[in-house]
Design a protein around this motif. Sequence first.
Motif, PDB file in Angstrom:
ATOM      1  N   PRO A  20      -4.260   9.388  -6.479  1.00  0.00           N
ATOM      2  CA  PRO A  20      -3.632  10.414  -7.320  1.00  0.00           C
ATOM      3  C   PRO A  20      -2.590  11.262  -6.593  1.00  0.00           C
ATOM      4  CG  PRO A  20      -6.038  10.663  -7.248  1.00  0.00           C
ATOM      5  CD  PRO A  20      -5.698   9.454  -6.439  1.00  0.00           C
ATOM      6  N   HIS A  21      -2.728  11.374  -5.280  1.00  0.00           N
ATOM      7  CA  HIS A  21      -1.754  12.197  -4.562  1.00  0.00           C
ATOM      8  C   HIS A  21      -0.465  11.415  -4.267  1.00  0.00           C
ATOM      9  CE1 HIS A  21      -3.879  10.016  -1.395  1.00  0.00           C
ATOM     10  NE2 HIS A  21      -2.745  10.085  -0.737  1.00  0.00           N
ATOM     11  N   ALA A  22      -0.544  10.077  -4.371  1.00  0.00           N
ATOM     12  CA  ALA A  22       0.602   9.255  -3.935  1.00  0.00           C
ATOM     13  C   ALA A  22       1.573   8.996  -5.082  1.00  0.00           C
ATOM     14  CB  ALA A  22       0.083   7.935  -3.353  1.00  0.00           C
ATOM     15  N   ILE A  23       2.049  10.069  -5.665  1.00  0.00           N
ATOM     16  CA  ILE A  23       2.959   9.931  -6.809  1.00  0.00           C
ATOM     17  C   ILE A  23       4.297  10.570  -6.462  1.00  0.00           C
ATOM     18  CG2 ILE A  23       3.339  10.558  -9.234  1.00  0.00           C
ATOM     19  CD1 ILE A  23       0.246  10.618  -9.507  1.00  0.00           C
ATOM     20  N   LEU A  24       5.340   9.762  -6.526  1.00  0.00           N
ATOM     21  CA  LEU A  24       6.673  10.300  -6.220  1.00  0.00           C
ATOM     22  C   LEU A  24       7.228  11.042  -7.430  1.00  0.00           C
ATOM     23  CD1 LEU A  24       8.095   7.216  -4.301  1.00  0.00           C
ATOM     24  CD2 LEU A  24       7.482   9.428  -3.316  1.00  0.00           C
ATOM     25  N   SER A  25       8.220  11.865  -7.199  1.00  0.00           N
ATOM     26  CA  SER A  25       8.795  12.666  -8.281  1.00  0.00           C
ATOM     27  C   SER A  25       9.482  11.775  -9.312  1.00  0.00           C
ATOM     28  CB  SER A  25       9.822  13.638  -7.703  1.00  0.00           C
ATOM     29  OG  SER A  25      10.927  12.910  -7.221  1.00  0.00           O
ATOM     30  N   ASN A  26       9.630  12.295 -10.517  1.00  0.00           N
ATOM     31  CA  ASN A  26      10.375  11.573 -11.563  1.00  0.00           C
ATOM     32  C   ASN A  26      11.783  11.248 -11.087  1.00  0.00           C
ATOM     33  OD1 ASN A  26       8.174  11.856 -13.167  1.00  0.00           O
ATOM     34  ND2 ASN A  26       8.974  13.621 -14.303  1.00  0.00           N
ATOM     35  N   ARG A  27      12.323  12.143 -10.278  1.00  0.00           N
ATOM     36  CA  ARG A  27      13.682  11.978  -9.777  1.00  0.00           C
ATOM     37  C   ARG A  27      13.860  10.631  -9.077  1.00  0.00           C
ATOM     38  NH1 ARG A  27      13.660  16.351  -7.487  1.00  0.00           N
ATOM     39  NH2 ARG A  27      14.699  17.487  -9.143  1.00  0.00           N
ATOM     40  N   LEU A  28      12.796  10.197  -8.405  1.00  0.00           N
ATOM     41  CA  LEU A  28      12.901   8.953  -7.638  1.00  0.00           C
ATOM     42  C   LEU A  28      12.510   7.726  -8.446  1.00  0.00           C
ATOM     43  CD1 LEU A  28      11.744   9.618  -3.975  1.00  0.00           C
ATOM     44  CD2 LEU A  28      14.027   9.395  -4.915  1.00  0.00           C
ATOM     45  N   ALA A  29      11.997   7.945  -9.654  1.00  0.00           N
ATOM     46  CA  ALA A  29      11.460   6.819 -10.429  1.00  0.00           C
ATOM     47  C   ALA A  29      12.498   5.726 -10.648  1.00  0.00           C
ATOM     48  CB  ALA A  29      10.911   7.320 -11.754  1.00  0.00           C
ATOM     49  N   ALA A  30      13.746   6.119 -10.902  1.00  0.00           N
ATOM     50  CA  ALA A  30      14.760   5.111 -11.223  1.00  0.00           C
ATOM     51  C   ALA A  30      15.563   4.685  -9.996  1.00  0.00           C
ATOM     52  CB  ALA A  30      15.709   5.663 -12.284  1.00  0.00           C
ATOM     53  N   ALA A  31      15.351   5.347  -8.875  1.00  0.00           N
ATOM     54  CA  ALA A  31      16.182   5.053  -7.705  1.00  0.00           C
ATOM     55  C   ALA A  31      15.670   3.820  -6.962  1.00  0.00           C
ATOM     56  CB  ALA A  31      16.198   6.253  -6.770  1.00  0.00           C
ATOM     57  N   ARG A  32      16.617   3.029  -6.462  1.00  0.00           N
ATOM     58  CA  ARG A  32      16.251   1.847  -5.696  1.00  0.00           C
ATOM     59  C   ARG A  32      16.716   2.036  -4.256  1.00  0.00           C
ATOM     60  NH1 ARG A  32      19.757  -2.588  -8.184  1.00  0.00           N
ATOM     61  NH2 ARG A  32      21.209  -0.879  -7.899  1.00  0.00           N
ATOM     62  N   PRO A  33      16.013   1.419  -3.307  1.00  0.00           N
ATOM     63  CA  PRO A  33      16.526   1.499  -1.940  1.00  0.00           C
ATOM     64  C   PRO A  33      17.836   0.727  -1.836  1.00  0.00           C
ATOM     65  CG  PRO A  33      14.638   0.020  -2.052  1.00  0.00           C
ATOM     66  CD  PRO A  33      14.786   0.647  -3.405  1.00  0.00           C
ATOM     67  N   SER A  34      18.641   1.017  -0.829  1.00  0.00           N
ATOM     68  CA  SER A  34      19.936   0.349  -0.669  1.00  0.00           C
ATOM     69  C   SER A  34      19.743  -1.167  -0.530  1.00  0.00           C
ATOM     70  CB  SER A  34      20.630   0.919   0.564  1.00  0.00           C
ATOM     71  OG  SER A  34      21.534  -0.018   1.068  1.00  0.00           O
ATOM     72  N   ALA A  35      20.394  -1.938  -1.424  1.00  0.00           N
ATOM     73  CA  ALA A  35      20.235  -3.394  -1.406  1.00  0.00           C
ATOM     74  C   ALA A  35      20.879  -3.997  -0.166  1.00  0.00           C
ATOM     75  CB  ALA A  35      20.849  -3.996  -2.666  1.00  0.00           C
ATOM     76  N   THR A  36      21.943  -3.368   0.301  1.00  0.00           N
ATOM     77  CA  THR A  36      22.580  -3.891   1.510  1.00  0.00           C
ATOM     78  C   THR A  36      21.613  -3.737   2.682  1.00  0.00           C
ATOM     79  OG1 THR A  36      23.667  -1.763   1.604  1.00  0.00           O
ATOM     80  CG2 THR A  36      25.013  -3.593   0.921  1.00  0.00           C
ATOM     81  N   GLY A  37      20.891  -2.633   2.682  1.00  0.00           N
ATOM     82  CA  GLY A  37      19.909  -2.399   3.740  1.00  0.00           C
ATOM     83  C   GLY A  37      18.816  -3.445   3.714  1.00  0.00           C
ATOM     84  N   ALA A  38      18.388  -3.857   2.509  1.00  0.00           N
ATOM     85  CA  ALA A  38      17.309  -4.834   2.379  1.00  0.00           C
ATOM     86  C   ALA A  38      17.718  -6.183   2.981  1.00  0.00           C
ATOM     87  CB  ALA A  38      16.927  -4.998   0.910  1.00  0.00           C
ATOM     88  N   VAL A  39      18.964  -6.589   2.733  1.00  0.00           N
ATOM     89  CA  VAL A  39      19.425  -7.868   3.284  1.00  0.00           C
ATOM     90  C   VAL A  39      19.511  -7.782   4.804  1.00  0.00           C
ATOM     91  CG1 VAL A  39      21.312  -9.553   3.316  1.00  0.00           C
ATOM     92  CG2 VAL A  39      20.688  -8.450   1.185  1.00  0.00           C
ATOM     93  N   SER A  40      20.054  -6.663   5.296  1.00  0.00           N
ATOM     94  CA  SER A  40      20.147  -6.493   6.755  1.00  0.00           C
ATOM     95  C   SER A  40      18.761  -6.551   7.381  1.00  0.00           C
ATOM     96  CB  SER A  40      20.787  -5.149   7.113  1.00  0.00           C
ATOM     97  OG  SER A  40      22.007  -5.001   6.451  1.00  0.00           O
ATOM     98  N   GLU A  41      17.805  -5.940   6.700  1.00  0.00           N
ATOM     99  CA  GLU A  41      16.438  -5.894   7.206  1.00  0.00           C
ATOM    100  C   GLU A  41      15.839  -7.303   7.309  1.00  0.00           C
ATOM    101  OE1 GLU A  41      15.320  -3.085   8.423  1.00  0.00           O
ATOM    102  OE2 GLU A  41      13.636  -4.329   9.064  1.00  0.00           O
ATOM    103  N   LEU A  42      16.036  -8.114   6.245  1.00  0.00           N
ATOM    104  CA  LEU A  42      15.528  -9.487   6.244  1.00  0.00           C
ATOM    105  C   LEU A  42      16.207 -10.284   7.354  1.00  0.00           C
ATOM    106  CD1 LEU A  42      13.822 -11.737   4.965  1.00  0.00           C
ATOM    107  CD2 LEU A  42      15.676 -12.132   3.331  1.00  0.00           C
ATOM    108  N   ALA A  43      17.510 -10.060   7.518  1.00  0.00           N
ATOM    109  CA  ALA A  43      18.248 -10.773   8.569  1.00  0.00           C
ATOM    110  C   ALA A  43      17.698 -10.397   9.938  1.00  0.00           C
ATOM    111  CB  ALA A  43      19.739 -10.446   8.480  1.00  0.00           C
ATOM    112  N   ARG A  44      17.419  -9.111  10.139  1.00  0.00           N
ATOM    113  CA  ARG A  44      16.876  -8.647  11.418  1.00  0.00           C
ATOM    114  C   ARG A  44      15.513  -9.281  11.680  1.00  0.00           C
ATOM    115  NH1 ARG A  44      19.937  -3.839  10.906  1.00  0.00           N
ATOM    116  NH2 ARG A  44      18.646  -3.005   9.248  1.00  0.00           N
ATOM    117  N   ARG A  45      14.711  -9.400  10.609  1.00  0.00           N
ATOM    118  CA  ARG A  45      13.371  -9.972  10.756  1.00  0.00           C
ATOM    119  C   ARG A  45      13.465 -11.443  11.171  1.00  0.00           C
ATOM    120  NH1 ARG A  45       9.656 -11.708   7.173  1.00  0.00           N
ATOM    121  NH2 ARG A  45      10.842 -11.149   5.355  1.00  0.00           N
ATOM    122  N   LEU A  46      14.345 -12.201  10.494  1.00  0.00           N
ATOM    123  CA  LEU A  46      14.494 -13.613  10.840  1.00  0.00           C
ATOM    124  C   LEU A  46      15.021 -13.751  12.272  1.00  0.00           C
ATOM    125  CD1 LEU A  46      15.978 -15.107   7.525  1.00  0.00           C
ATOM    126  CD2 LEU A  46      13.699 -15.462   8.459  1.00  0.00           C
TER     127      LEU A  46
END
Length: 405
Positions: free
Chosen positions: A4-30
Motif C-alpha cells: 500500500p505504501h508503494a504507490i506513485l503519484s498520479n502525476r507519474l502514472a502516464a509518464a514513461r522512462p526515456s526510451a533512448t535510455g532503455a536501448v542504451s541500457e540494453l546495449a550496455r548489458r549485452l
Amino acid sequence: MSAPHAILSNRLAAARPSATGAVSELARRLAAEGRSIISLSEGELDFDTPAHIQYAAIKGIIGGQTRYTSVGGTPALKAAIQRKFRDDNDLDYQPSEIIAATGAKQLLFNALLATLNQGDEALVIAPFWVSYTEMVQIADGTPVVITPPAGDHFKLTPDLLAAHITPNTRWLILNAPCNPSGALYSREELAALADVVRKHPRILVLSDDIYEKILYEGSFTSFAQAAPDLKDRVLTINGVSKSHAMTGWRLGYAGGPAWLIKGMELLQSQSTSNPSSVSQAAATAALDGPQEFLDDWRDRLRVRRDTALSILAQTPLLSISRPPAAFYLFADCGKAIGLRTPQGQVIGSDLDLARYLLEEAGVAVVPGTAFGLAPYLRLAFALSDERLKLACERIVAACGQLAKA
Ligand SMILES: Cc1ncc(COP(=O)(O)O)c(C=O)c1O
C-alpha cells in the motif's frame, strides 16, 4: 500486488522512462556480457570537451568557485550568455531575462511546470525529442502531437499549425535543428509560423535551439529572431551540451520574458538551486572563448553523415533523407516490416527491428516509436569513423538476412 505504501503519484502514472535510455541500457548489458556492441543510440558527440574549457573549470575549482551561486547563474555566466544571444542570434536579453540550469532539460521542465495547468495543451511536432511529451504530461498538461508529412524533414507548416490550435493551446514547442529528423527552418518559414502564433495571444513558443551549432547546410535562425515582435512570448533554450561536447557538465541556458524566467527560477530555487558552479565556470569559457574548433567538428561530422548514408544506401529496406543539421539519421524502415528473421521471427514494428539489429548485428539504434513516429529508426553518427562504418556494414548485412515471411 504492490504494497500500500508503494504507490506513485498520479502525476507519474502516464509518464514513461526515456526510451533512448532503455536501448542504451540494453546495449550496455549485452556489452557487459562480452558482446561486441556498437551504439548508434547516444545523443552526444564523441569529441572531448575542448582543452581551454577543461582548464577554465580547473581554474574555477582552484580559484574557489566551489560554493553556491545565484540560482539562475553567476553574473559572469549571465554576461557570457547575454553576449552569445546578442552576437549569434540578434537577441537582446537583460540579465533578468536569462537563466542557467542543470542542462537544457531542466529549463524545459521548469518552463512547462511553471506555466501549464490541467487542460492546457502543448503542441509538439513529430518526430519529437523523447522528453517533450513526457514533460508536458508530468506538468499536468496535454501534449498535442502534430505529424507533418515526411517530405522536407517533417517540417511544420502554417496551415498544420493553425489546424491544431485550440483555446487551450499554451505552448508551441519547436526544435530546430530537430532531434531526430535534422529539420532546419529558414527565417521565412519561421516568420510564416509566427504569423499564425501572432493571432493567438495566449500561446507561448518554446524554441529549443540546442543543435544550433551542428549545421552542415543552410543557416540557423532562432524563432524570436524571425519574429522580434513576439520575443516576449518566446523562451529561447540552448546549452553547451551539443555545441561544446559538454553533455556531462549539465549546463543549459535560456532567454525569455522576465515573468517566466522568474517563475522558472522560483522552481529551481526549491529544487536544485544553482547549476554546478564548476560547470558555470566552464560554460562561461565555452561561450566567451574561441569557436573555431566547431568548423573542424562539423567537417568531421559531415564526412561521417555521408559515409553512413552511402553504406546504408546498400540496403533497400532503409530509406533516409540527408539531414542538414544535428547528428542523427532518421531512417524509414517500413520496407522491413513483415519480413522474417533467420530465427523465424516476423518483424512487426520498428521496435522489433531495433531489437533484431541489437541482437543479430550488435548495433544499438532507437526505434522511431520513441520519437512519436513509426516505423523509423534513429541512428546517431557521432562516433569514430571506423566504428560508424562497421556499424553501418553490420546493419546492411543484417537487413540482407531478412526474408519475405
Ligand atoms: C532536442 C533536445 N533538447 C534538449 C536536450 C537536453 O540537453 P541537455 O543536455 O542540455 O539537458 C537534448 C538532449 O539530447 C535534445 O536532443
